[in-house]
Scaffold this active site. Structure first.
Site, PDB file in Angstrom:
ATOM      1  N   HIS A 173       0.846  -1.193   0.000  1.00 27.85           N
ATOM      2  CA  HIS A 173       0.000   0.000   0.000  1.00 27.85           C
ATOM      3  C   HIS A 173       0.881   1.242   0.000  1.00 27.85           C
ATOM      4  O   HIS A 173       1.941   1.265   0.639  1.00 27.85           O
ATOM      5  CB  HIS A 173      -0.915  -0.013   1.229  1.00 27.85           C
ATOM      6  N   ASP A 191      -3.720   9.058   3.589  1.00 28.36           N
ATOM      7  CA  ASP A 191      -3.909   7.627   3.346  1.00 28.36           C
ATOM      8  C   ASP A 191      -5.284   7.438   2.722  1.00 28.36           C
ATOM      9  O   ASP A 191      -6.305   7.798   3.325  1.00 28.36           O
ATOM     10  CB  ASP A 191      -3.802   6.836   4.653  1.00 28.36           C
ATOM     11  N   CYS A 235      -3.961   2.927  -4.979  1.00 24.19           N
ATOM     12  CA  CYS A 235      -3.358   3.669  -3.869  1.00 24.19           C
ATOM     13  C   CYS A 235      -2.187   4.529  -4.337  1.00 24.19           C
ATOM     14  O   CYS A 235      -1.992   5.652  -3.856  1.00 24.19           O
ATOM     15  CB  CYS A 235      -2.912   2.709  -2.774  1.00 24.19           C
TER      16      CYS A 235
END
Length: 568
Positions: A463, A480, A527
């Site tokens: 990620h 995030d 991501c």
């Protein structure tokens, strides 16, 4: 040979929590190996005593075929003619010399331990075109006047559509195909009912339990049941195919949390969109499973969350079901409402066409040749293809884009002065502290104290996130797209900035900032794009306003920016 075959089944020490658990599992593995050896020895002994030819058993291993035989104590004696049955079309097509195993599947539950299946040699050439295509013949087959013991289309002895269901109840599907199994394993599949049932994997055991509890619905012999149209989507009838689909889905994702509540149920998913009869020919072949992009994105997101929980306890150890459902926005509350992303930078049509040309170009030998080399980073076609939809961005693409952001701030004096480190900076800072990165700024010929913002990509194994030292706003930021906790990111950034500036900048009143309304991803692939686009927006001091729906367009813009070495 046995040791090599069971090597993949042995327990590794790093898979266990404690050493005692490792020893316990290791002893259990040795015991299972010993039991399997004894079982194979008994199998060979039985075959030797019954004088069954070993050379023919390679063809029948694991392929037991049901029939309507009522014998429960038949002997393993070869016959010269295959038994005739009105349901012989259910059996597989046989060629000369093909050996089949015939047993009574309908009475399999009443077999005692000493019962054995019947092995018969069939030397007849069955027709490969043997099918039931006439609806009237099908109606007569299941008519009340039939001498069969059931009119239920789901009966194992009658229904071709249920043959796979009945077979899966007793005969496991090994990890490898039956022809690649050892002779002893195939003999077990052909001879022992108890052994085959005990060797079911967890997924197949769940499937067998669900099938055993399945209560079939009565079948009407009306010719209307033999039309080519699909079943009613809103029907409550549970077909065997639908049963297997549900069980397989549960067994595959049983280890994932919240699967039962997250999946969006549609009224069109109540039954399978496939006819129940294999031998009914249809001009239209609808898809068996309707898998939308939303379901695929949801599954990829679930897998990403699971991997993050396993590998990065620092950032995702405090997650619970409520947090995840809020992230998904399916049951509790919708995700933060973001305005539609409006491109503020010029994006020429010719740049877009060039990007699409490279993205749609197939991989070839020249895919290893650099398309562009800048900042000492060569970008190949393989690297550029990570900007395709549903692909993870690699380090080269992210590092190249971060250098473009830094270069743009040097050229355009109206923009804030920013600098972006590469993807290995945070890993070195996390492992070795300031000593591992104290020369990075010097090599880049930048003074961190003079920068308005410093971007640090944060890599969490599977990620990408973005950390920012924002001097102009006096705060340490953490972005995030999965709304995970920052862990030690803020402490590491604060310690680095104090050490790098040698205390010249007072950070005692700086805040740790996380935007609760930041854009969030809804799949397990984007991501990296979220992290890069967040850095690009902060570098221009504009609001971070984009969403998951903008990802395809943003991927094209990133590809064009890399090809032309200019941010669009």
């Amino acid at each position: 040979m046995i040791g090599k075959r069971n090597a993949s089944k042995r327990t590794r020490q790093d898979d266990c929590i404690t050493y005692e658990e490792y020893q316990r599992k290791r002893k259990k593995t040795f015991l299972n190996t010993f039991v399997n050896i004894c079982s194979r020895t008994v199998t060979y002994a039985k075959l030797f005593l019954t004088k069954t030819p070993i050379s023919e058993l390679d063809r029948i291993a694991g392929e037991a075929i049901p029939s309507n035989s009522n014998s429960t104590n038949s002997k393993l004696e070869p016959s010269t003619k295959a038994p005739e049955s009105r349901f012989s079309h259910i059996n597989s097509k046989t060629e000369r010399g093909y050996v089949t195993v015939e047993s009574d599947m309908s009475s399999h539950n009443t077999l005692d331990r000493n019962s054995k299946p019947t092995v018969s040699h069939s030397y007849t050439n069955s027709s490969k075109d043997e099918k039931f295509l006439d609806p009237i013949a099908l109606q007569n087959l299941f008519s009340p006047a039939s001498d069969t013991h059931s009119q239920n289309i789901h009966d194992e002895a009658l229904s071709p559509s249920s043959f796979r269901v009945s077979r899966s109840r007793y005969f496991p599907r090994p990890h490898r195909s039956s022809k690649n199994l050892s002779v002893s394993n195939r003999l077990q599949l052909a001879v022992f009912k108890e052994t085959t049932s005990s060797t079911l994997s967890h997924g197949n055991s769940v499937e067998a339990d669900e099938i055993n509890s399945f209560n079939p619905t009565p079948f009407s012999s009306s010719p209307l049941h033999f039309t080519n149209s699909s079943p009613n989507p809103n029907s409550d009838i549970v077909t065997p195919d639908k049963q297997l689909d549900v069980v397989s889905e549960h067994a595959r994702y049983k280890h994932l949390p919240f699967t039962a509540t997250l999946r969006k149920k549609s009224p069109h998913d109540s039954t399978s969109r496939k006819a129940s009869f294999r031998f009914v020919q249809s001009d239209q072949q609808p898809a068996r499973n309707i898998v939308t992009s939303d379901i695929q994105n949801e599954k990829s997101l679930l897998l990403l969350i699971r991997d993050l929980k396993e590998k990065q306890t620092e950032s995702f150890q405090d997650w619970n079901e409520v947090d995840f459902l809020q992230l998904k926005g399916l049951e509790i509350s919708p995700p933060p409402t973001r305005p539609k992303f409006i491109p503020e930078l010029e994006f020429p049509d010719n740049a877009r066409k060039r990007a699409l040309k490279y993205l749609n170009q197939s991989n070839s030998v020249s895919s290893s040749e650099p398309i562009i080399t800048k900042f000492n980073i060569p970008i190949t076609l393989k690297d550029l293809h990570t900007l395709r939809n549903r692909q993870w961005l690699n380090d080269e693409v992210i590092n190249f884009y971060m250098n473009l952001i830094s270069e743009r701030s040097k050229i355009d004096s109206s923009l804030p002065r920013v600098h972006g480190f590469n993807t290995f900076f945070y890993t070195s800072l996390q492992r070795r502290g300031y000593a591992g990165v104290r020369r990075w700024a010097k090599k880049a010929r930048v003074n961190i104290a003079d920068m308005d913002a410093v971007f640090i990509p944060v890599h969490l194994d599977v990620h990408w996130c973005m950390a920012v030292i924002n001097k102009s706003k006096k705060r340490f930021e953490y972005w995030d797209s999965l709304a995970g906790s920052p862990g030690k990111v803020f402490d590491l950034l604060r310690d680095y900035y104090i050490a790098e500036t040698k205390g010249a900048v007072d950070v005692s009143d700086w805040e740790n900032f996380m935007d609760d309304n930041s854009p969030r991803q809804r799949n397990g692939h984007d991501c990296g794009v979220f992290a890069c686009k967040t850095a690009e927006c902060v570098s221009r001091n504009v609001p971070v306003q984009f969403s998951q729906n903008d990802m395809p367009e943003l991927r094209i813009k990133m590809a064009a920016s890399i090809i032309d070495a200019q941010i669009y």
